[in-house]
Design an enzyme around this catalytic site. Structure first.
Site, PDB file in Angstrom:
ATOM      1  N   ASN A   1       0.848  -1.197   0.000  1.00  0.00           N
ATOM      2  CA  ASN A   1       0.000   0.000   0.000  1.00  0.00           C
ATOM      3  C   ASN A   1       0.885   1.249   0.000  1.00  0.00           C
ATOM      4  OD1 ASN A   1      -2.341   1.560   0.076  1.00  0.00           O
ATOM      5  ND2 ASN A   1      -3.149   0.585   1.923  1.00  0.00           N
ATOM      6  N   PHE A   2       0.259   2.399  -0.188  1.00  0.00           N
ATOM      7  CA  PHE A   2       0.905   3.720  -0.102  1.00  0.00           C
ATOM      8  C   PHE A   2       2.036   3.902  -1.108  1.00  0.00           C
ATOM      9  CE2 PHE A   2      -0.701   2.701   4.253  1.00  0.00           C
ATOM     10  CZ  PHE A   2      -1.771   3.582   4.233  1.00  0.00           C
ATOM     11  N   LEU A   3       1.919   3.264  -2.284  1.00  0.00           N
ATOM     12  CA  LEU A   3       2.867   3.538  -3.373  1.00  0.00           C
ATOM     13  C   LEU A   3       2.623   4.966  -3.860  1.00  0.00           C
ATOM     14  CD1 LEU A   3       4.880   2.950  -5.650  1.00  0.00           C
ATOM     15  CD2 LEU A   3       3.007   1.841  -6.900  1.00  0.00           C
TER      16      LEU A   3
ATOM     17  N   THR B   1      -4.561  -3.445  -3.783  1.00  0.00           N
ATOM     18  CA  THR B   1      -5.705  -2.909  -4.517  1.00  0.00           C
ATOM     19  C   THR B   1      -5.253  -1.644  -5.231  1.00  0.00           C
ATOM     20  OG1 THR B   1      -6.433  -1.617  -2.600  1.00  0.00           O
ATOM     21  CG2 THR B   1      -7.443  -3.784  -2.876  1.00  0.00           C
TER      22      THR B   1
ATOM     23  N   LEU C   1      -6.667  -0.921   3.355  1.00  0.00           N
ATOM     24  CA  LEU C   1      -6.874   0.471   3.773  1.00  0.00           C
ATOM     25  C   LEU C   1      -6.563   1.454   2.648  1.00  0.00           C
ATOM     26  CD1 LEU C   1      -5.120   0.008   7.207  1.00  0.00           C
ATOM     27  CD2 LEU C   1      -7.583  -0.033   6.729  1.00  0.00           C
TER      28      LEU C   1
HETATM   29  S1  NHW Z   1      -2.997   2.036  -5.285  1.00  0.00           S
HETATM   30  C1  NHW Z   1      -2.430   3.690  -5.136  1.00  0.00           C
HETATM   31  C2  NHW Z   1      -1.220   3.972  -5.969  1.00  0.00           C
HETATM   32  N1  NHW Z   1      -0.788   5.356  -5.792  1.00  0.00           N
HETATM   33  C3  NHW Z   1      -1.332   6.402  -6.424  1.00  0.00           C
HETATM   34  O1  NHW Z   1      -2.188   6.267  -7.258  1.00  0.00           O
HETATM   35  C4  NHW Z   1      -0.817   7.767  -5.989  1.00  0.00           C
HETATM   36  C5  NHW Z   1      -0.719   8.760  -7.121  1.00  0.00           C
HETATM   37  N2  NHW Z   1       0.103   8.215  -8.199  1.00  0.00           N
HETATM   38  C6  NHW Z   1       1.436   8.029  -8.102  1.00  0.00           C
HETATM   39  O2  NHW Z   1       2.070   8.321  -7.092  1.00  0.00           O
HETATM   40  C7  NHW Z   1      -2.558   1.377  -3.656  1.00  0.00           C
HETATM   41  C8  NHW Z   1       2.137   7.443  -9.324  1.00  0.00           C
HETATM   42  O3  NHW Z   1       1.318   7.635 -10.445  1.00  0.00           O
HETATM   43  C9  NHW Z   1       2.454   5.940  -9.141  1.00  0.00           C
HETATM   44  C10 NHW Z   1       3.025   5.377 -10.446  1.00  0.00           C
HETATM   45  C11 NHW Z   1       3.490   5.750  -8.054  1.00  0.00           C
HETATM   46  C12 NHW Z   1       1.209   5.128  -8.805  1.00  0.00           C
HETATM   47  N3  NHW Z   1       0.066  -0.216  -8.820  1.00  0.00           N
HETATM   48  O4  NHW Z   1       6.953   5.145 -12.372  1.00  0.00           O
HETATM   49  P1  NHW Z   1       6.065   5.010 -13.544  1.00  0.00           P
HETATM   50  C13 NHW Z   1      -1.155   0.838  -3.684  1.00  0.00           C
HETATM   51  O5  NHW Z   1      -0.251   1.513  -3.185  1.00  0.00           O
HETATM   52  C14 NHW Z   1       2.627   0.822 -13.157  1.00  0.00           C
HETATM   53  C15 NHW Z   1       0.949  -0.969  -9.520  1.00  0.00           C
HETATM   54  O6  NHW Z   1       6.564   5.567 -14.826  1.00  0.00           O
HETATM   55  P2  NHW Z   1       4.240   6.834 -12.255  1.00  0.00           P
HETATM   56  C16 NHW Z   1      -0.872  -0.500  -4.318  1.00  0.00           C
HETATM   57  C17 NHW Z   1       2.187   1.110 -14.568  1.00  0.00           C
HETATM   58  O7  NHW Z   1       1.186   0.166 -14.956  1.00  0.00           O
HETATM   59  N4  NHW Z   1       1.555  -0.574 -10.650  1.00  0.00           N
HETATM   60  O8  NHW Z   1       4.612   5.615 -13.240  1.00  0.00           O
HETATM   61  C18 NHW Z   1       0.503  -0.567  -4.993  1.00  0.00           C
HETATM   62  C19 NHW Z   1       3.482   0.997 -15.321  1.00  0.00           C
HETATM   63  O9  NHW Z   1       3.823  -0.368 -15.516  1.00  0.00           O
HETATM   64  P3  NHW Z   1       3.545  -1.043 -16.962  1.00  0.00           P
HETATM   65  C20 NHW Z   1       1.251   0.656 -11.087  1.00  0.00           C
HETATM   66  O10 NHW Z   1       2.884   7.289 -12.631  1.00  0.00           O
HETATM   67  C21 NHW Z   1       0.724  -1.928  -5.599  1.00  0.00           C
HETATM   68  C22 NHW Z   1       4.491   1.580 -14.344  1.00  0.00           C
HETATM   69  O11 NHW Z   1       3.856   1.502 -13.040  1.00  0.00           O
HETATM   70  C23 NHW Z   1       0.363   1.496 -10.417  1.00  0.00           C
HETATM   71  O12 NHW Z   1       5.342   7.814 -12.175  1.00  0.00           O
HETATM   72  C24 NHW Z   1       2.114  -2.062  -6.223  1.00  0.00           C
HETATM   73  C25 NHW Z   1       4.796   3.028 -14.641  1.00  0.00           C
HETATM   74  O13 NHW Z   1       5.729   3.466 -13.708  1.00  0.00           O
HETATM   75  C26 NHW Z   1      -0.233   1.017  -9.247  1.00  0.00           C
HETATM   76  N5  NHW Z   1      -1.122   1.744  -8.532  1.00  0.00           N
HETATM   77  O14 NHW Z   1       4.145   6.118 -10.818  1.00  0.00           O
HETATM   78  C27 NHW Z   1       2.361  -3.422  -6.766  1.00  0.00           C
HETATM   79  N6  NHW Z   1       0.287   2.659 -11.083  1.00  0.00           N
HETATM   80  O15 NHW Z   1       3.901  -2.498 -16.807  1.00  0.00           O
HETATM   81  C28 NHW Z   1       2.736  -4.410  -5.653  1.00  0.00           C
HETATM   82  C29 NHW Z   1       1.099   2.546 -12.143  1.00  0.00           C
HETATM   83  O16 NHW Z   1       2.080  -0.846 -17.220  1.00  0.00           O
HETATM   84  C30 NHW Z   1       3.094  -5.780  -6.222  1.00  0.00           C
HETATM   85  N7  NHW Z   1       1.683   1.333 -12.165  1.00  0.00           N
HETATM   86  O17 NHW Z   1       4.414  -0.341 -17.953  1.00  0.00           O
HETATM   87  C31 NHW Z   1       3.512  -6.775  -5.126  1.00  0.00           C
HETATM   88  C32 NHW Z   1       4.919  -6.486  -4.615  1.00  0.00           C
HETATM   89  C33 NHW Z   1       5.313  -7.401  -3.411  1.00  0.00           C
HETATM   90  C34 NHW Z   1       5.499  -8.854  -3.824  1.00  0.00           C
HETATM   91  C35 NHW Z   1       5.953  -9.741  -2.626  1.00  0.00           C
HETATM   92  C36 NHW Z   1       6.189 -11.283  -3.019  1.00  0.00           C
HETATM   93  C1  EN5 Z   2      -5.795   1.630  -2.077  1.00  0.00           C
HETATM   94  N1  EN5 Z   2      -6.008   1.359  -0.686  1.00  0.00           N
HETATM   95  O1  EN5 Z   2     -12.127   7.830  -7.290  1.00  0.00           O
HETATM   96  C2  EN5 Z   2      -6.742   2.666  -2.566  1.00  0.00           C
HETATM   97  N2  EN5 Z   2     -13.139   7.870  -5.313  1.00  0.00           N
HETATM   98  O2  EN5 Z   2     -16.385   6.470  -6.038  1.00  0.00           O
HETATM   99  C3  EN5 Z   2      -6.302   3.219  -3.901  1.00  0.00           C
HETATM  100  N3  EN5 Z   2     -16.184   9.574  -6.040  1.00  0.00           N
HETATM  101  O3  EN5 Z   2     -15.067   9.392  -4.123  1.00  0.00           O
HETATM  102  C4  EN5 Z   2      -7.370   3.174  -4.950  1.00  0.00           C
HETATM  103  N4  EN5 Z   2     -14.909  12.737  -9.686  1.00  0.00           N
HETATM  104  O4  EN5 Z   2     -18.655   9.294  -6.844  1.00  0.00           O
HETATM  105  C5  EN5 Z   2      -8.350   4.271  -4.858  1.00  0.00           C
HETATM  106  N5  EN5 Z   2     -19.499  10.975  -5.653  1.00  0.00           N
HETATM  107  C6  EN5 Z   2      -9.336   4.338  -5.974  1.00  0.00           C
HETATM  108  C7  EN5 Z   2     -10.382   5.404  -5.686  1.00  0.00           C
HETATM  109  C8  EN5 Z   2      -9.840   6.796  -5.874  1.00  0.00           C
HETATM  110  C9  EN5 Z   2     -10.756   7.871  -5.358  1.00  0.00           C
HETATM  111  C10 EN5 Z   2     -12.056   7.870  -6.083  1.00  0.00           C
HETATM  112  C11 EN5 Z   2     -14.476   7.851  -5.854  1.00  0.00           C
HETATM  113  C12 EN5 Z   2     -15.130   6.529  -5.514  1.00  0.00           C
HETATM  114  C13 EN5 Z   2     -15.263   9.027  -5.261  1.00  0.00           C
HETATM  115  C14 EN5 Z   2     -17.107  10.588  -5.543  1.00  0.00           C
HETATM  116  C15 EN5 Z   2     -16.679  11.975  -5.892  1.00  0.00           C
HETATM  117  C16 EN5 Z   2     -16.548  12.207  -7.367  1.00  0.00           C
HETATM  118  C17 EN5 Z   2     -16.016  13.565  -7.674  1.00  0.00           C
HETATM  119  C18 EN5 Z   2     -15.805  13.711  -9.142  1.00  0.00           C
HETATM  120  C19 EN5 Z   2     -18.485  10.243  -6.094  1.00  0.00           C
HETATM  121  C20 EN5 Z   2     -20.870  10.713  -5.936  1.00  0.00           C
HETATM  122  C21 EN5 Z   2     -21.583  10.471  -4.610  1.00  0.00           C
HETATM  123  C22 EN5 Z   2     -23.092  10.392  -4.738  1.00  0.00           C
HETATM  124  C23 EN5 Z   2     -23.726  10.582  -3.374  1.00  0.00           C
HETATM  125  C24 EN5 Z   2     -25.224  10.501  -3.466  1.00  0.00           C
HETATM  126  C25 EN5 Z   2     -25.648   9.218  -4.094  1.00  0.00           C
HETATM  127  C26 EN5 Z   2     -24.994   8.984  -5.442  1.00  0.00           C
HETATM  128  C27 EN5 Z   2     -23.503   9.073  -5.332  1.00  0.00           C
END
Ligand code: NHW
Ligand code: EN5
Length: 388
Positions: A136-138, A172, A388
């Site tokens: 989590n928290f990537l 997730t 979470l």
């Molecule tokens: S999901 C929340 C992830 N975080 C965010 O969305 C925060 C905002 N975004 C960012 O910080 C909960 C960046 O966009 C991140 C990507 C860091 C997401 N999971 O560095 P590049 C979690 O924390 C792939 C997995 O250039 P970026 C779960 C993407 O498909 N992969 O991208 C974390 C591509 O690969 P591809 C993800 O935008 C689970 C590559 O990253 C991903 O600068 C981790 C691009 O990298 C994501 N959410 O940075 C996996 N988002 O193959 C755990 C993008 O498609 C696996 N990518 O080319 C298990 C490990 C442990 C194993 C133990 C045996």
């Molecule tokens: C890993 N632990 O999109 C988590 N949230 O629906 C990482 N929408 O809040 C993965 N866009 O629908 C996280 N309001 C993936 C989720 C990222 C955050 C996200 C959505 C989930 C969200 C809200 C606000 C949308 C704002 C515009 C939304 C509608 C609520 C409405 C209330 C009354 C009854 C109908 C629905």
């Protein structure tokens, strides 16, 4: 299409629907002596750091990074704002490894610019309990995106998990990756509809006025179920039994023991809330509900800066009907000043979502396993796991 994920032991899109592949580990563990002993190389401006969340300073650095750079909705109106207390709780479960709390700093300035974490968990897939890492928290700082830092961070956390002789993980994400075990829908129940509408979280329905909307979502001040009360330390054994018995029916679910329940479910102010129903006749604990606190920053609103959201966590009903139990959860969340109560369509949640006036959100959540194949895509109601 997925240059990184194609190289990893995860279900691949081309194998979807091939039921001839065996369920279970995709590749066998390698001898520990063959696990790389040195960290992966980062691009030269950056260095690895291990984050000690017990240190007020480091916890603050992580908090600031995530507050400014973590997950947003698809229209960039809201950003998750996990609190420091929440992060400490999420990252310090029984048996946690400090080495799995991984940061990346800029060498010259020491600024923290990226983060990824794992915590250990026993997760059951069908009949098999597997020790896994929950990842989590990537997060990569907004200014350092698309530089392929994420694959290096994922490989590094994988290496550190392997060093503890653990070979599977669960995670997730809101994005589609190879390949989801299940895809869930977020649902939202308005508690403070006026604020939700003012900040653009929800819209006034067609042919609805503000005052009709407020009335629609009104809740009683007091819970309804006799014996409904906050969980206490003395309840840990009974809640563990109730929850273990409930989670048996799902295809993927955590294997919680009393230590896990004490950590994950005992109420912790502004982090996790848990309630149960103690039968006034038999003193038996028959039902349970819980939610965690995860506010979101509201981006660019004149009047409000945070949305206070409760997220449904683990719930069990054996005597109190689901709708009554979760209505009581809504009542306590409202009383605690949450603006919205969120839930996924996992476990039995579909049995109360529509009745209790939850509406579907615009977000989905995809569940993944690393190095573990499940042969069919699961229905959300077959999932007994909430991360979470
Ligand atoms: S999901 C929340 C992830 N975080 C965010 O969305 C925060 C905002 N975004 C960012 O910080 C909960 C960046 O966009 C991140 C990507 C860091 C997401 N999971 O560095 P590049 C979690 O924390 C792939 C997995 O250039 P970026 C779960 C993407 O498909 N992969 O991208 C974390 C591509 O690969 P591809 C993800 O935008 C689970 C590559 O990253 C991903 O600068 C981790 C691009 O990298 C994501 N959410 O940075 C996996 N988002 O193959 C755990 C993008 O498609 C696996 N990518 O080319 C298990 C490990 C442990 C194993 C133990 C045996
Ligand atoms: C890993 N632990 O999109 C988590 N949230 O629906 C990482 N929408 O809040 C993965 N866009 O629908 C996280 N309001 C993936 C989720 C990222 C955050 C996200 C959505 C989930 C969200 C809200 C606000 C949308 C704002 C515009 C939304 C509608 C609520 C409405 C209330 C009354 C009854 C109908 C629905």
């Amino acid at each position: 299409r997925h240059k990184f994920w194609e190289t990893q032991p995860v279900g691949q899109f081309k194998d979807l629907g091939d039921a001839s592949l065996p369920e279970g580990p995709i590749e066998p563990p390698t001898p520990l002596s063959e696990v790389k002993q040195e960290p992966y190389n980062l691009p030269s401006p950056y260095e690895w750091t291990t984050c000690d969340l017990d240190s007020e300073d480091m916890c603050n650095e992580v908090y600031v990074l995530l507050t400014n750079n973590y997950v947003e909705d698809d229209e960039n109106m809201f950003r998750f704002n996990y609190s420091k207390e929440f992060l400490r709780w999420a990252l310090h479960p029984p048996g946690y490894y400090k080495s799995w709390h991984i940061g990346v700093r800029v060498k010259t300035s020491k600024k923290l610019v990226a983060f990824i974490t794992g915590v250990p968990a026993r997760i059951r897939a069908r009949d098999t309990v597997v020790v896994m890492a929950e990842i989590n928290f990537l997060c990569v700082h907004k200014k350092l995106r698309s530089k392929r830092l994420a694959p290096v961070m994922i490989k590094e956390v994988t290496r550190r998990v392997h060093l503890e002789n653990i070979w599977q993980a669960a995670y997730t994400a809101g994005v589609v990756l190879p390949t989801p075990v299940s895809t869930c829908q977020y649902w939202h129940r308005s508690l403070n509809p006026k604020k939700l509408i003012d900040v653009g979280f929800s819209r006034l329905g067609a042919r609805m006025t503000m005052s009709r909307t407020i009335k629609l979502y009104k809740l009683p001040d007091q819970t309804i179920t006799p014996g409904f009360r906050k969980m206490e330390p003395r309840d840990v054994p009974a809640v563990t039994r109730l929850l273990r018995n409930y989670l048996k029916q799902f295809v993927v679910a955590p294997d919680f023991d009393e230590n896990d329940v004490e950590h994950w479910l005992l109420p912790k102010e502004d982090v996790v809330d848990s309630y149960l129903v103690e039968s006034p006749e038999t003193r038996e604990i028959t039902d349970f509900c819980s939610f965690y606190t995860l506010p979101s920053s509201i981006l660019g609103n004149q009047n409000y800066s945070t949305l206070k959201a409760a997220y449904s966590y683990y719930n069990v009903s054996t005597k109190t009907p689901w709708i009554q139990l979760m209505n009581d959860a809504l009542i306590v969340a409202k009383r605690k000043d949450f603006n919205v109560f969120n839930a996924l369509d996992v476990m039995h949640n579909e049995t109360f979502l529509k009745e209790l006036k939850f509406g579907p959100g615009d977000g989905k959540l995809h569940y993944y396993l690393y190095n573990y194949r499940i042969n069919h895509v699961l229905r959300p109601s077959e999932l007994g796991l909430v991360l979470l």
